[in-house]
Design a protein around this motif. Sequence first.
Motif, PDB file in Angstrom:
ATOM      1  N   UNK A   1       8.842 -19.075 -36.641  1.00  0.00           N
ATOM      2  CA  UNK A   1       8.730 -17.713 -36.118  1.00  0.00           C
ATOM      3  C   UNK A   1       7.253 -17.279 -36.050  1.00  0.00           C
ATOM      4  N   UNK A   2       6.518 -17.523 -37.119  1.00  0.00           N
ATOM      5  CA  UNK A   2       5.098 -17.151 -37.135  1.00  0.00           C
ATOM      6  C   UNK A   2       4.318 -17.949 -36.094  1.00  0.00           C
ATOM      7  N   UNK A   3       4.655 -19.220 -35.976  1.00  0.00           N
ATOM      8  CA  UNK A   3       3.946 -20.070 -35.010  1.00  0.00           C
ATOM      9  C   UNK A   3       4.161 -19.553 -33.587  1.00  0.00           C
TER      10      UNK A   3
ATOM     11  N   UNK B   1       9.238 -26.625 -50.696  1.00  0.00           N
ATOM     12  CA  UNK B   1       9.327 -25.232 -50.232  1.00  0.00           C
ATOM     13  C   UNK B   1       8.360 -24.913 -49.096  1.00  0.00           C
ATOM     14  N   UNK B   2       7.613 -25.912 -48.631  1.00  0.00           N
ATOM     15  CA  UNK B   2       6.678 -25.628 -47.538  1.00  0.00           C
ATOM     16  C   UNK B   2       7.436 -25.224 -46.279  1.00  0.00           C
ATOM     17  N   UNK B   3       6.748 -24.509 -45.409  1.00  0.00           N
ATOM     18  CA  UNK B   3       7.325 -24.167 -44.108  1.00  0.00           C
ATOM     19  C   UNK B   3       7.374 -25.420 -43.235  1.00  0.00           C
ATOM     20  N   UNK B   4       8.230 -25.410 -42.209  1.00  0.00           N
ATOM     21  CA  UNK B   4       8.473 -26.673 -41.484  1.00  0.00           C
ATOM     22  C   UNK B   4       7.406 -27.099 -40.481  1.00  0.00           C
ATOM     23  N   UNK B   5       6.461 -26.226 -40.152  1.00  0.00           N
ATOM     24  CA  UNK B   5       5.420 -26.617 -39.201  1.00  0.00           C
ATOM     25  C   UNK B   5       4.051 -26.653 -39.889  1.00  0.00           C
ATOM     26  N   UNK B   6       3.213 -27.568 -39.431  1.00  0.00           N
ATOM     27  CA  UNK B   6       1.861 -27.685 -39.981  1.00  0.00           C
ATOM     28  C   UNK B   6       0.848 -27.501 -38.860  1.00  0.00           C
TER      29      UNK B   6
END
Lengths: 456, 116
Positions: free
Chosen positions: A101-103, A170-175
């Motif tokens: 969502x943020x991306x 727990x990291x978010x799925x995109x880097x």
Amino acid sequence: MGLKIDMPEPNGGRLVDRVVKKPEIGAKMAAGCPAFDIKPTMFKGSPIRNVYREIVSICYGFFSPVEGSMVREEVERVLKERRLLNDCIFPYPLVFDITEEDLKGLGVEEGDRLLLRLKGQPFAVIDIEEIYKIDTDDLATRTFGTPENNPEVVREPFNEKHPGYVIYKSLNPYVIGGKFFIVNPPKFREPFDRFWFPPAEARKEFKNKGWRTVIAHQTRNVPHVGHEFLMKNAAYMGDTEPCHGIVVNAIIGAKRLGDYPDEAIIEAHAATNEGKYIKPERHMVTFTLWDMRYGNPIESLLHGIIRQNMGVSWHMFGRDHAAVGEFYDEYATQILWGEGIPSFGFEAPPTDVYAGLKIRPQNMQEFWYCPVCGEIAYKGNCGHIDEKQKFSGSFIRGMVREGVFPPKVIMRPEVYKAVVKWWKKFNYPFVNSAYLEYKNKEGEFDLPAMEVSEKR
Amino acid sequence: MAYNMALLLDSARKEKIKGTPVEQQIQKLFGGEVEAVIMEIPEEHAKKILDEFTTARIDSRGFLEDIPVALKRAIFSEVASKGSTGPEVLDATLAKLDEIKEEAKKESEYIPPPEI
């Protein structure tokens, strides 16, 4: 062959410095960039990691030669061989993770520059090289190893009881991969400000003090007398004489309930020299921002790299180094530095491989109180195994919790007073939910107000 | 496997166990600087404590540590009244678990600092 040891060069040969010192240049670099407010990594409602600490440690050179959030190929190489794409040793994937969502909201792509804000102020920029998706379960498992793939040292499968595993899971799925620049340098608050020695400054300070050989003590705890004896005795190792300096490098970051607050840890270590149990001329307290992953041998590599970058010649490693639970062999770190761990990419110790580390390990056993010897004794010397009385951090925490002033043979009074100073400030001697909230909101530093133009 | 728990003694606590068999169990630690009664914690009791109190853990000495003061205080109270460190002490203590947990909850928010 000369016997004297010189200050080791940084990992990779040069210190990373990605901090823009002049605000007008920092503001110019950030002008016109889309902006993102840095968020902590959360688990069950608690902040367990905040990427700003990694950005600080990267840009000030603690993690040299790492310069930013790793691209996918580099993460893969780190997981397989514990090496960066330039062949230098590095143990952990370091990534700037973000939600889908943020991306989408940012609308950025490779080649763009993104401004990262912290506490409402511009803080850093990242020059985007790659945006990719990660499988956090896979990343968490491969970061720490498994009993099947790493049978030399992994004893139990990692799970949600392991704080480092939980961070990666727990990291978010995109880097967003790319290099960072700090455009608005942090102003550390008390008590951290007087212990802030980034690698370049630490190297200068050692030279100013006339220290050629220095030994590092890793800590995430208030020191008891067993720690003090470890430091003093490990420092007999040097070259033609004992080490000139003893450097405590505290890891400051996300805390677990029941730990001591960071402020107490760092001042308690300073109290060891203020009380002259180790002369201030020989003892120096510093810190690194990092949310500990508790990766025992893997973490010890990071510790070796940080302290080598600071110019330290030796690193003491004890039993259960940077460990929690029984996931690793209790001597996994000493196995790594003594003989290597092939399944983690080290056929030989990390000092003895291609592009190896230059810092030297000092693998130590523990110190205990021996009622027969009537003194603090080293396990390697004392044969009174049945009579030994071990220093236990949790035993001492119990004593503190019950309001008992610890005797000086266990904890120095100056050290206890540093604990009580911060107990009075936070109304609690250890990390509790109120401290976690405070830490999440305030962090360790402030950022000066900075105006950034919306136009380039 | 059984574990251990150390109950620290100050003069008030020593007075409470004076004349009981527990007095004979006092151990001097760290050159006599610390006095404690070391009691054995059977595995089933240890498991119960570890399950009920999230911070509790077994340390490298095999001691049950990082447990709330409220629990230690309740265990000592039973030790003093029964004059024993046997498993019946833990049975009696754990029968009051709800009350102890309530006390422990308050303790996780505030512990008065010592005046030094």
